[in-house]
Design a protein around this motif. Structure first.
Motif, short mmCIF file in Angstrom:
data_model
loop_
_atom_site.label_atom_id
_atom_site.label_comp_id
_atom_site.label_asym_id
_atom_site.label_seq_id
_atom_site.Cartn_x
_atom_site.Cartn_y
_atom_site.Cartn_z
N UNK A 68 -22.71 -35.46 -62.73
CA UNK A 68 -23.21 -36.49 -63.64
C UNK A 68 -24.70 -36.31 -63.89
N UNK A 69 -25.07 -36.29 -65.17
CA UNK A 69 -26.48 -36.10 -65.55
C UNK A 69 -26.62 -36.37 -67.04
N UNK A 70 -27.86 -36.35 -67.50
CA UNK A 70 -28.18 -36.52 -68.92
C UNK A 70 -28.69 -35.18 -69.43
N UNK A 71 -27.98 -34.62 -70.40
CA UNK A 71 -28.25 -33.26 -70.86
C UNK A 71 -28.85 -33.26 -72.26
N UNK A 72 -29.91 -32.49 -72.45
CA UNK A 72 -30.51 -32.33 -73.77
C UNK A 72 -29.70 -31.37 -74.61
N UNK A 73 -30.04 -31.26 -75.90
CA UNK A 73 -29.33 -30.32 -76.78
C UNK A 73 -29.46 -28.89 -76.26
N UNK A 74 -28.36 -28.13 -76.32
CA UNK A 74 -28.42 -26.71 -75.97
C UNK A 74 -28.71 -25.88 -77.22
N UNK A 75 -28.86 -24.60 -77.03
CA UNK A 75 -29.13 -23.73 -78.17
C UNK A 75 -28.05 -22.67 -78.38
N UNK A 76 -27.07 -22.65 -77.50
CA UNK A 76 -25.97 -21.70 -77.62
C UNK A 76 -24.67 -22.44 -77.36
N UNK A 77 -23.56 -21.83 -77.79
CA UNK A 77 -22.27 -22.44 -77.47
C UNK A 77 -22.11 -22.48 -75.95
N UNK A 78 -21.37 -23.43 -75.48
CA UNK A 78 -21.16 -23.53 -74.03
C UNK A 78 -19.68 -23.80 -73.78
N UNK A 79 -19.24 -23.44 -72.58
CA UNK A 79 -17.84 -23.59 -72.25
C UNK A 79 -17.64 -24.58 -71.11
N UNK A 80 -16.56 -25.35 -71.20
CA UNK A 80 -16.20 -26.28 -70.13
C UNK A 80 -14.88 -25.81 -69.54
N UNK A 81 -14.88 -25.54 -68.24
CA UNK A 81 -13.70 -25.01 -67.56
C UNK A 81 -12.77 -26.16 -67.17
N UNK A 118 -32.91 -41.80 -62.73
CA UNK A 118 -34.27 -41.70 -63.27
C UNK A 118 -34.42 -42.52 -64.54
N UNK A 119 -33.38 -42.56 -65.36
CA UNK A 119 -33.48 -43.23 -66.66
C UNK A 119 -32.93 -44.65 -66.62
N UNK A 120 -31.78 -44.84 -65.96
CA UNK A 120 -31.10 -46.13 -66.01
C UNK A 120 -31.06 -46.86 -64.67
N UNK A 121 -31.63 -46.26 -63.63
CA UNK A 121 -31.70 -46.93 -62.34
C UNK A 121 -30.37 -47.08 -61.64
N UNK A 122 -29.39 -46.25 -62.02
CA UNK A 122 -28.05 -46.32 -61.42
C UNK A 122 -27.76 -45.04 -60.65
N UNK A 123 -27.28 -45.16 -59.44
CA UNK A 123 -26.93 -43.99 -58.64
C UNK A 123 -25.72 -43.28 -59.26
N UNK A 124 -25.82 -41.97 -59.43
CA UNK A 124 -24.77 -41.23 -60.12
C UNK A 124 -23.44 -41.27 -59.36
N UNK A 125 -23.50 -41.21 -58.04
CA UNK A 125 -22.25 -41.23 -57.26
C UNK A 125 -21.57 -42.59 -57.38
N UNK A 126 -22.36 -43.64 -57.40
CA UNK A 126 -21.79 -44.98 -57.59
C UNK A 126 -21.15 -45.11 -58.96
N UNK A 127 -21.83 -44.56 -59.97
CA UNK A 127 -21.29 -44.61 -61.33
C UNK A 127 -19.98 -43.83 -61.42
N UNK A 128 -19.96 -42.65 -60.82
CA UNK A 128 -18.74 -41.85 -60.81
C UNK A 128 -17.59 -42.60 -60.15
N UNK A 129 -17.87 -43.24 -59.03
CA UNK A 129 -16.85 -43.97 -58.30
C UNK A 129 -16.25 -45.09 -59.16
N UNK A 130 -17.10 -45.77 -59.91
CA UNK A 130 -16.62 -46.86 -60.76
C UNK A 130 -15.82 -46.34 -61.95
N UNK A 131 -16.31 -45.26 -62.56
CA UNK A 131 -15.65 -44.72 -63.75
C UNK A 131 -14.29 -44.11 -63.41
N UNK A 132 -14.21 -43.39 -62.31
CA UNK A 132 -12.98 -42.66 -61.99
C UNK A 132 -12.05 -43.42 -61.06
#
Length: 265
Positions: A68-81, A118-132
């Motif tokens: 979990x993270x916040x990603x900026x625009x890339x400059x090349x195609x990318x693949x998701x496995x 850093x941006x929203x003050x929410x722990x990523x692991x906690x967010x993942x636990x709630x979402x999934x």
């Protein structure tokens, strides 16, 4: 729910590998957020699959186990496995729409994603636990939207301007040079470049290039026969070799190789 490709390469052929849905944000958040998106797949007992996506001028908040993270625009195609069973929840911000949350040049996010905390003050692991913990998209949209709303900045007129510019580039297929964008919006080229560096994270020249290549890839996806000379001219290229070079720099294949791969599937 019928979905546009959203930059997904060979969407018609790959759609059976996964399910893609997107959801509109609430009115107050919609100034900054384009949509929420969810990808699910069930490849249990099947071969893994890599889905390629053409980059776009948007920041994405991606909720994925241990990534979990916040990603900026890339400059090349990318693949998701994709393998086994899984899902990913995301927030696609409008071009320029993420900058007001951090007030830092979005170009600094290239290959340097930001943490949700850093941006929203929410722990990523906690967010993942709630979402999934469940599979209700509406509940997750509400959950993440509440997190964003708690940090909602003042609306910035520059975001509106940038979106008008990006929409213009994608709608006007004959836009090939930054100077044409400057002329239409009556803006000095250096001012335009600084604006995009700060708010979008990539240059206006790159946005023009990526819009044309995405158009070319989607046109190729929708046709079984191809006239590369006509397509390159339709996209404003006066030199077919330049079109092929740009296409390969983004897609990683020539147009002919890309079309041959589609036929082989």
């Amino acid at each position: 729910m019928s979905m546009p490709s959203l930059g997904i390469i060979n969407f018609q052929q790959s759609g059976h590998k996964f399910q893609l849905c997107r959801y509109a944000p609430a009115d107050d958040v919609a100034f900054f957020v384009r949509h929420y998106w969810v990808v699910r797949w069930d490849l249990a007992g099947k071969d893994p699959y890599t889905q390629h996506v053409i980059p776009n001028p948007c920041v994405n908040l991606v909720v994925e186990p241990e990534r979990t993270a916040i990603y900026g625009p890339g400059k090349e195609k990318y693949g998701h496995h994709l393998e086994g069973q899984g899902s990913v929840f995301g927030v696609k911000f409008k071009p320029g729409g993420f900058y007001p949350f951090v007030k830092e040049a979005v170009s600094s996010m290239l290959n340097n994603p930001l943490s949700v905390e850093h941006v929203f003050g929410t722990d990523s692991r906690s967010l993942e636990a709630q979402v999934f913990s469940h599979s209700e998209d509406g509940r997750n949209v509400h959950l993440v939207e509440q997190m964003i709303r708690a940090k909602l900045p003042a609306q910035d007129d520059q975001v509106t301007l940038i979106n008008r510019m990006v929409d213009y580039v994608y709608e006007q297929r004959d836009i090939t040079k930054v100077e044409a964008l400057c002329e239409h919006f009556q803006m000095n080229i250096r001012t335009l470049q600084r604006l995009f560096d700060q708010y979008v994270g990539v240059s206006p020249k790159w946005v023009i290039k990526i819009a044309r290549i995405q158009n070319a890839a989607e046109t190729t996806d929708g046709n079984d026969t191809h006239n590369w000379t006509k397509l390159s001219m339709d996209l404003g290229y006066h030199d077919q070799s330049h079109f092929i070079k740009d296409f390969k720099s983004v897609i990683g294949q020539t147009p002919e190789e890309y079309a041959a791969l589609k036929r082989a599937k």
